[in-house]
Design a protein around this motif. Structure first.
Motif, PDB file in Angstrom:
ATOM      1  N   GLU B   8      -0.758 -20.123 -20.955  1.00 36.88           N
ATOM      2  CA  GLU B   8      -1.071 -20.815 -22.218  1.00 36.88           C
ATOM      3  C   GLU B   8      -2.569 -20.265 -22.377  1.00 36.88           C
ATOM      4  O   GLU B   8      -3.012 -19.114 -21.711  1.00 36.88           O
ATOM      5  N   SER B  10      -4.490 -22.269 -24.799  1.00 42.60           N
ATOM      6  CA  SER B  10      -6.144 -23.172 -24.770  1.00 42.60           C
ATOM      7  C   SER B  10      -6.450 -23.554 -24.093  1.00 42.60           C
ATOM      8  O   SER B  10      -5.276 -24.238 -22.973  1.00 42.60           O
ATOM      9  N   MET B  11      -7.848 -23.588 -23.578  1.00 40.73           N
ATOM     10  CA  MET B  11      -8.118 -24.621 -22.402  1.00 40.73           C
ATOM     11  C   MET B  11      -7.956 -25.898 -21.984  1.00 40.73           C
ATOM     12  O   MET B  11      -7.244 -26.134 -21.314  1.00 40.73           O
ATOM     13  N   ALA B  14      -4.824 -26.177 -20.894  1.00 40.72           N
ATOM     14  CA  ALA B  14      -4.595 -25.903 -19.600  1.00 40.72           C
ATOM     15  C   ALA B  14      -5.166 -27.064 -18.579  1.00 40.72           C
ATOM     16  O   ALA B  14      -4.478 -27.777 -18.000  1.00 40.72           O
ATOM     17  N   LEU B  15      -5.698 -27.503 -19.469  1.00 43.44           N
ATOM     18  CA  LEU B  15      -6.902 -28.474 -18.288  1.00 43.44           C
ATOM     19  C   LEU B  15      -5.858 -30.243 -18.325  1.00 43.44           C
ATOM     20  O   LEU B  15      -5.561 -30.515 -16.767  1.00 43.44           O
ATOM     21  N   ARG B  17      -2.650 -30.024 -18.483  1.00 41.85           N
ATOM     22  CA  ARG B  17      -1.002 -30.088 -17.964  1.00 41.85           C
ATOM     23  C   ARG B  17      -1.406 -29.482 -16.378  1.00 41.85           C
ATOM     24  O   ARG B  17      -0.453 -30.457 -15.104  1.00 41.85           O
ATOM     25  N   ALA B  18      -3.389 -29.440 -15.791  1.00 41.53           N
ATOM     26  CA  ALA B  18      -3.007 -28.977 -14.760  1.00 41.53           C
ATOM     27  C   ALA B  18      -3.347 -30.698 -14.408  1.00 41.53           C
ATOM     28  O   ALA B  18      -3.268 -30.661 -12.916  1.00 41.53           O
ATOM     29  N   VAL B  25      -5.842 -24.529 -12.277  1.00 44.05           N
ATOM     30  CA  VAL B  25      -5.416 -23.129 -13.426  1.00 44.05           C
ATOM     31  C   VAL B  25      -5.919 -21.979 -13.222  1.00 44.05           C
ATOM     32  O   VAL B  25      -7.335 -21.861 -12.063  1.00 44.05           O
ATOM     33  N   LEU B  27      -7.511 -18.702 -14.292  1.00 47.04           N
ATOM     34  CA  LEU B  27      -7.855 -18.143 -15.884  1.00 47.04           C
ATOM     35  C   LEU B  27      -8.139 -16.289 -15.657  1.00 47.04           C
ATOM     36  O   LEU B  27      -8.886 -15.629 -15.393  1.00 47.04           O
TER      37      LEU B  27
END
Lengths: 150, 33
Positions: B8, B10-11, B14-15, B17-18, B25, B27
């Motif tokens: 990903e 984008s933070m 990602a969050l 989805r997490a 995640v 990073l």
């Protein structure tokens, strides 16, 4: 990392199955500033709220990256007091990567997890004894040194 | 799982989805050189 470790099939499988991978440039704003990144590769394990739990800086080969990520995942669970999930990841690290650079910290953290989940101090002493047998002068052996008296 | 890591960028994504996939995640800060 991009040329050697990340293309490894074992790494691809592990990351895609176990984590949400997020890749950003070292100077991306504001995230690089938010995480105080000064050198790369910097690999950070976050929980689903974006809170940091584990960080490494510098190149890691496959046989070091995966145990480091397992340690990071274990720390996410440990910090959430989910000791069973933390222990599952630490057990996987210790069984599959017993000689990795993350192993000593995993032995230490396993002792702490077992102590916090059972309130039995023998687990701390056992962690020290394992660490001392493995590497008497190691960093994590020294950190566990007081537990020899329990 | 495919033959590449599904990064990903984008933070926020990602969050999200997490949370939905109950995963931490990874990073990675990189220098493209």
């Amino acid at each position: 990392m991009a040329a050697v470790t990340y293309p490894d099939a074992k790494v691809i499988r592990f990351i895609n199955e176990r984590m949400i991978p997020l890749q950003v440039k070292f100077d991306a704003k504001p995230i690089a500033t938010d995480f105080n990144v000064k050198w790369t590769p910097a690999i950070i394990t976050l929980d689903s709220n974006g809170k940091e739990h584990h960080r490494t800086v510098g190149f890691l080969a496959t046989e070091e990256l995966i145990p480091s990520l397992l340690l990071g995942i274990a720390k996410v669970y440990f910090d959430a007091d989910q000791f069973d999930n933390a222990l599952a990841n630490l057990n996987k690290l210790l069984s599959e990567y017993p000689e990795s650079d993350s192993t000593s910290e995993a032995i230490y953290l396993m002792g702490v997890c077992l102590y916090k989940s059972t309130h039995n101090a023998k687990h701390l002493k056992e962690a020290y004894e394992k660490l001392n047998a493995r590497d008497p002068q190691g960093e994590w052996t020294k950190r566990a040194y007081p537990y020899r008296l329990l | 799982m495919g033959d590449t890591i599904k990064w990903e960028s984008s933070m926020d994504v990602a969050l999200e989805r997490a949370k939905s996939e109950n995963k931490p995640v990874l990073l990675d800060f990189f220098n493209p050189g």
